[in-house]
Design a protein around this motif. Structure first.
Motif, PDB file in Angstrom:
ATOM      1  N   GLU A 145       0.902   3.716   2.874  1.00 57.64           N
ATOM      2  CA  GLU A 145      -0.317   3.072   2.374  1.00 57.64           C
ATOM      3  C   GLU A 145      -0.046   1.709   1.727  1.00 57.64           C
ATOM      4  OE1 GLU A 145       1.493   6.064  -0.179  1.00 57.64           O
ATOM      5  OE2 GLU A 145       0.265   6.373   1.603  1.00 57.64           O
ATOM      6  N   LEU A 146       1.088   1.547   1.039  1.00 55.78           N
ATOM      7  CA  LEU A 146       1.353   0.276   0.365  1.00 55.78           C
ATOM      8  C   LEU A 146       1.651  -0.844   1.360  1.00 55.78           C
ATOM      9  CD1 LEU A 146       3.502   1.335  -2.725  1.00 55.78           C
ATOM     10  CD2 LEU A 146       1.145   0.590  -2.688  1.00 55.78           C
ATOM     11  N   VAL A 147       2.528  -0.565   2.326  1.00 57.06           N
ATOM     12  CA  VAL A 147       2.865  -1.577   3.338  1.00 57.06           C
ATOM     13  C   VAL A 147       1.637  -1.882   4.194  1.00 57.06           C
ATOM     14  CG1 VAL A 147       4.357  -2.117   5.295  1.00 57.06           C
ATOM     15  CG2 VAL A 147       5.272  -0.867   3.359  1.00 57.06           C
ATOM     16  N   GLY A 148       0.874  -0.842   4.555  1.00 59.50           N
ATOM     17  CA  GLY A 148      -0.342  -1.052   5.345  1.00 59.50           C
ATOM     18  C   GLY A 148      -1.359  -1.907   4.609  1.00 59.50           C
ATOM     19  N   ALA A 149      -1.544  -1.629   3.322  1.00 62.75           N
ATOM     20  CA  ALA A 149      -2.494  -2.415   2.526  1.00 62.75           C
ATOM     21  C   ALA A 149      -2.031  -3.860   2.388  1.00 62.75           C
ATOM     22  CB  ALA A 149      -2.659  -1.788   1.144  1.00 62.75           C
ATOM     23  N   ARG A 150      -0.720  -4.075   2.253  1.00 61.22           N
ATOM     24  CA  ARG A 150      -0.206  -5.452   2.146  1.00 61.22           C
ATOM     25  C   ARG A 150      -0.375  -6.205   3.461  1.00 61.22           C
ATOM     26  NH1 ARG A 150       3.714  -3.021  -1.474  1.00 61.22           N
ATOM     27  NH2 ARG A 150       3.305  -3.857  -3.563  1.00 61.22           N
ATOM     28  N   LEU A 151      -0.206  -5.510   4.585  1.00 61.16           N
ATOM     29  CA  LEU A 151      -0.433  -6.155   5.887  1.00 61.16           C
ATOM     30  C   LEU A 151      -1.898  -6.580   6.029  1.00 61.16           C
ATOM     31  CD1 LEU A 151       1.668  -3.854   8.260  1.00 61.16           C
ATOM     32  CD2 LEU A 151       2.119  -6.246   7.742  1.00 61.16           C
ATOM     33  N   ILE A 152      -2.821  -5.691   5.638  1.00 58.46           N
ATOM     34  CA  ILE A 152      -4.255  -6.015   5.713  1.00 58.46           C
ATOM     35  C   ILE A 152      -4.581  -7.178   4.784  1.00 58.46           C
ATOM     36  CG2 ILE A 152      -6.575  -5.138   5.198  1.00 58.46           C
ATOM     37  CD1 ILE A 152      -5.591  -2.375   6.108  1.00 58.46           C
ATOM     38  N   SER A 153      -4.014  -7.150   3.570  1.00 55.91           N
ATOM     39  CA  SER A 153      -4.270  -8.224   2.606  1.00 55.91           C
ATOM     40  C   SER A 153      -3.728  -9.552   3.117  1.00 55.91           C
ATOM     41  CB  SER A 153      -3.622  -7.866   1.263  1.00 55.91           C
ATOM     42  OG  SER A 153      -3.750  -8.916   0.351  1.00 55.91           O
ATOM     43  N   HIS A 154      -2.562  -9.523   3.747  1.00 55.16           N
ATOM     44  CA  HIS A 154      -1.951 -10.759   4.239  1.00 55.16           C
ATOM     45  C   HIS A 154      -2.752 -11.352   5.394  1.00 55.16           C
ATOM     46  CE1 HIS A 154       1.650 -13.278   3.976  1.00 55.16           C
ATOM     47  NE2 HIS A 154       1.504 -13.486   5.271  1.00 55.16           N
ATOM     48  N   ALA A 155      -3.307 -10.480   6.248  1.00 51.44           N
ATOM     49  CA  ALA A 155      -4.089 -10.966   7.391  1.00 51.44           C
ATOM     50  C   ALA A 155      -5.514 -11.333   6.993  1.00 51.44           C
ATOM     51  CB  ALA A 155      -4.107  -9.907   8.495  1.00 51.44           C
ATOM     52  N   GLY A 156      -6.011 -10.780   5.889  1.00 49.70           N
ATOM     53  CA  GLY A 156      -7.376 -11.071   5.446  1.00 49.70           C
ATOM     54  C   GLY A 156      -8.318  -9.918   5.651  1.00 49.70           C
ATOM     55  N   SER A 157      -8.181  -9.201   6.748  1.00 44.40           N
ATOM     56  CA  SER A 157      -9.016  -8.025   7.028  1.00 44.40           C
ATOM     57  C   SER A 157      -8.339  -7.209   8.118  1.00 44.40           C
ATOM     58  CB  SER A 157     -10.420  -8.436   7.476  1.00 44.40           C
ATOM     59  OG  SER A 157     -10.376  -9.024   8.762  1.00 44.40           O
ATOM     60  N   LEU A 158      -8.811  -5.977   8.306  1.00 42.19           N
ATOM     61  CA  LEU A 158      -8.242  -5.104   9.330  1.00 42.19           C
ATOM     62  C   LEU A 158      -8.500  -5.671  10.724  1.00 42.19           C
ATOM     63  CD1 LEU A 158      -6.801  -2.404   9.863  1.00 42.19           C
ATOM     64  CD2 LEU A 158      -9.033  -1.318   9.993  1.00 42.19           C
ATOM     65  N   LEU A 159      -9.680  -6.261  10.928  1.00 40.61           N
ATOM     66  CA  LEU A 159     -10.015  -6.837  12.238  1.00 40.61           C
ATOM     67  C   LEU A 159      -9.128  -8.040  12.548  1.00 40.61           C
ATOM     68  CD1 LEU A 159     -11.980  -6.280  14.535  1.00 40.61           C
ATOM     69  CD2 LEU A 159     -13.526  -7.954  13.534  1.00 40.61           C
ATOM     70  N   ASN A 160      -8.866  -8.877  11.549  1.00 35.56           N
ATOM     71  CA  ASN A 160      -7.954 -10.013  11.756  1.00 35.56           C
ATOM     72  C   ASN A 160      -6.546  -9.534  12.075  1.00 35.56           C
ATOM     73  OD1 ASN A 160      -9.999 -11.778  11.246  1.00 35.56           O
ATOM     74  ND2 ASN A 160      -9.356 -12.289   9.178  1.00 35.56           N
ATOM     75  N   LEU A 161      -6.122  -8.462  11.403  1.00 35.81           N
ATOM     76  CA  LEU A 161      -4.791  -7.907  11.660  1.00 35.81           C
ATOM     77  C   LEU A 161      -4.702  -7.334  13.067  1.00 35.81           C
ATOM     78  CD1 LEU A 161      -2.031  -7.305  10.362  1.00 35.81           C
ATOM     79  CD2 LEU A 161      -2.948  -5.122   9.591  1.00 35.81           C
ATOM     80  N   ALA A 162      -5.805  -6.757  13.552  1.00 35.08           N
ATOM     81  CA  ALA A 162      -5.822  -6.181  14.906  1.00 35.08           C
ATOM     82  C   ALA A 162      -5.691  -7.256  15.984  1.00 35.08           C
ATOM     83  CB  ALA A 162      -7.111  -5.390  15.120  1.00 35.08           C
ATOM     84  N   LYS A 163      -6.046  -8.502  15.651  1.00 32.89           N
ATOM     85  CA  LYS A 163      -5.942  -9.594  16.628  1.00 32.89           C
ATOM     86  C   LYS A 163      -4.510 -10.113  16.769  1.00 32.89           C
ATOM     87  CE  LYS A 163     -10.653 -11.120  15.658  1.00 32.89           C
ATOM     88  NZ  LYS A 163     -11.500 -12.169  15.030  1.00 32.89           N
ATOM     89  N   HIS A 164      -3.635  -9.751  15.825  1.00 29.75           N
ATOM     90  CA  HIS A 164      -2.255 -10.239  15.883  1.00 29.75           C
ATOM     91  C   HIS A 164      -1.442  -9.426  16.886  1.00 29.75           C
ATOM     92  CE1 HIS A 164      -2.909 -12.973  12.729  1.00 29.75           C
ATOM     93  NE2 HIS A 164      -2.897 -12.127  11.720  1.00 29.75           N
ATOM     94  N   PRO A 165      -0.547 -10.073  17.656  1.00 30.66           N
ATOM     95  CA  PRO A 165       0.361  -9.315  18.528  1.00 30.66           C
ATOM     96  C   PRO A 165       1.442  -8.622  17.711  1.00 30.66           C
ATOM     97  CG  PRO A 165       0.862 -11.653  18.640  1.00 30.66           C
ATOM     98  CD  PRO A 165      -0.376 -11.528  17.804  1.00 30.66           C
ATOM     99  N   ALA A 166       2.192  -7.734  18.366  1.00 34.53           N
ATOM    100  CA  ALA A 166       3.225  -6.965  17.665  1.00 34.53           C
ATOM    101  C   ALA A 166       4.304  -7.873  17.087  1.00 34.53           C
ATOM    102  CB  ALA A 166       3.846  -5.950  18.617  1.00 34.53           C
TER     103      ALA A 166
END
Length: 451
Positions: free
Chosen positions: A293-314
């Motif tokens: 949950e902590l790493v996942g939340a930091r990834l979402i925070s860094h991208a701005g939103s879950l949808l923005n994070l989903a647009k990033h490639p691996a």
């Protein structure tokens, strides 16, 4: 040709009087320099005014989503359907497809039409009669505010705003707690320095200081609720032979107040962590299973939103959070980083340094799939994340077993084969060097004979 022009006050249908002017896209703006020139090119055929802000908001929302609203459909049926042979110029190609499908009207969208829309906007007050400029600006402002409120309220992107705020607050609380704990240990350390070496946990240290106060009270204070029995005995023994200085009751009172603050913040941090964990499992369950949950939340925070994070490639997910190191490596032409925030995931942490790069790459690939499933999928279960994590754990075990070769059985045979291959390579290299030396000798002999 007819032109559909949308405003904050309503829909306007214009009739193009001189279509030949539209062919000259680069010089079209010259025909709209004055209201008189604009009226020679266009004529207002119909203007459908919105009754109130609610109707305007519904129409604007439909246009943003590329749908055919009720008011627009009514206007098109009333005005444009009578001249079905005429083409309809529109500013949105997606909306044109919907109009053509539902009303069977021929729609046009081109660079010339886009330039025409800009020209109409510049002379809108002169072309649309009966609308004073002050009223148009007031309706535009009101519609802008209403549309912003609607988007903020109903946008699916904004659900994860709570996660972004919670993880940011959690990081801030950690920094403050570290500062407070350091200050508390240093402050009370002047009076009882030995306690810091015996009690290593920060929260237990603050609770002990708050309960004991002056070190002379340690012998008569029961610390069994805070410390284990053996540590309590060490604390009492250290208090008898302590080398600390004497402090006043006022000093002890202030230190106790600081300990209260540390304990309260620690309890709130634990509550906030539980809240973040529940929110992450509700919004991104597969991402939470993959990286925590902590790493996942930091990834979402860094991208701005879950949808923005989903647009990033691996590949971007893998190095997200290591942008400085990446650009420094590109600038100095060194090796690029292998991981960013994903380094703190448990799967990367439990592997050896040699395999961290491989595991982080594989974890980023599976995490990118999990993010897209959470952001765009309809299911809310974590089965896909659990399945991919099991595959990664199996791959991790395989990589670790390959590094620790077994001594007996197949491993022994493979070791012998490797040793034999190594000897063959050494012999081959030795033979090549010998042949090269002999060729050089022959060459020197040949050159000396020629001289």
């Amino acid at each position: 040709m007819l032109v559909l022009f949308e405003t904050a006050a309503g829909y306007a249908i214009f009739k193009v009087l001189d279509e030949s002017k539209l062919q000259q896209v680069d010089s079209l703006y010259k025909e709209f320099e004055t209201p008189e020139k604009a009226n020679k090119i266009l004529k207002l055929k119909h203007f459908e005014k919105f009754q109130d802000t609610t109707e305007a908001l519904a129409a604007a929302t439909a246009l943003v989503e590329g749908k055919l609203g009720k008011s627009l459909k009514k206007v098109l049926k009333k005005v444009v359907a009578k001249e079905a042979h005429e083409q309809l110029a529109i500013s949105d190609a997606k909306l044109g497809g919907v109009i053509k499908e539902k009303l069977d009207l021929s729609c046009v969208h081109s660079p010339a039409v886009a330039e025409l829309m800009r020209c109409i906007r510049s002379q809108m007050e002169a072309l649309i009669s009966g609308l004073p400029p002050r009223e148009i600006s007031a309706m535009s402002l009101g519609l802008a505010h209403s549309l912003s409120r609607y988007k903020l309220k109903f946008s699916p992107d904004k659900v994860d705003t709570m996660i972004v705020q919670a993880i940011s607050l959690l990081d801030d609380l950690d920094k403050e707690l570290n500062n407070y704990n350091m200050r508390c240990r240093e402050w009370y350390g002047w009076h009882f320095p030995e306690l810091g070496k015996v009690v290593t946990d920060n929260l237990a240290y603050c609770k002990t200081v708050r309960k004991v106060g002056d070190r002379t009270n340690v012998a008569t204070t029961d610390l069994s609720e805070i410390l284990p029995e053996e540590i309590e005995a060490e604390v009492k023994l250290a208090a008898e032979i302590s080398m600390g200085t004497e402090v006043s009751e006022q000093d002890i009172g202030n230190i106790r107040h600081l300990c209260d603050q540390v304990i309260e913040i620690s309890e709130y941090r634990a509550q906030l962590y539980d809240y973040l964990k529940n929110r992450m499992m509700a919004i991104a369950p597969n991402l939470t299973v993959m990286v925590g949950e902590l790493v996942g939340a930091r990834l979402i925070s860094h991208a701005g939103s879950l949808l923005n994070l989903a647009k990033h490639p691996a590949s971007t997910v893998q190095i997200l959070g290591a942008e400085k190191a990446l650009f420094r490596a590109l600038k100095t032409r060194k090796d690029t980083p292998k991981y960013g925030l994903i380094y703190h995931a448990s799967l990367v942490g439990q592997t050896t340094a040699k395999n961290k790069g491989k595991i982080s790459r594989m974890l980023a690939a599976k995490t990118a799939l999990a993010i897209r499933y959470d952001a765009l999928g309809e299911d809310t279960n974590a089965e896909m994340g659990a399945e991919n994590r099991a595959k990664l754990e199996a791959r991790l075990r395989q990589l670790e077993d390959r590094g620790i070769r077994r001594i007996s059985g197949t491993g022994k045979a493979m070791a012998k084969a490797d040793k034999y291959q190594h000897k063959r390579r050494r012999r081959r290299k030795r033979r090549q060097r010998r042949n090269l030396r002999s060729q050089r000798k022959k060459m020197r002999r040949y050159q000396s004979v020629r001289r």
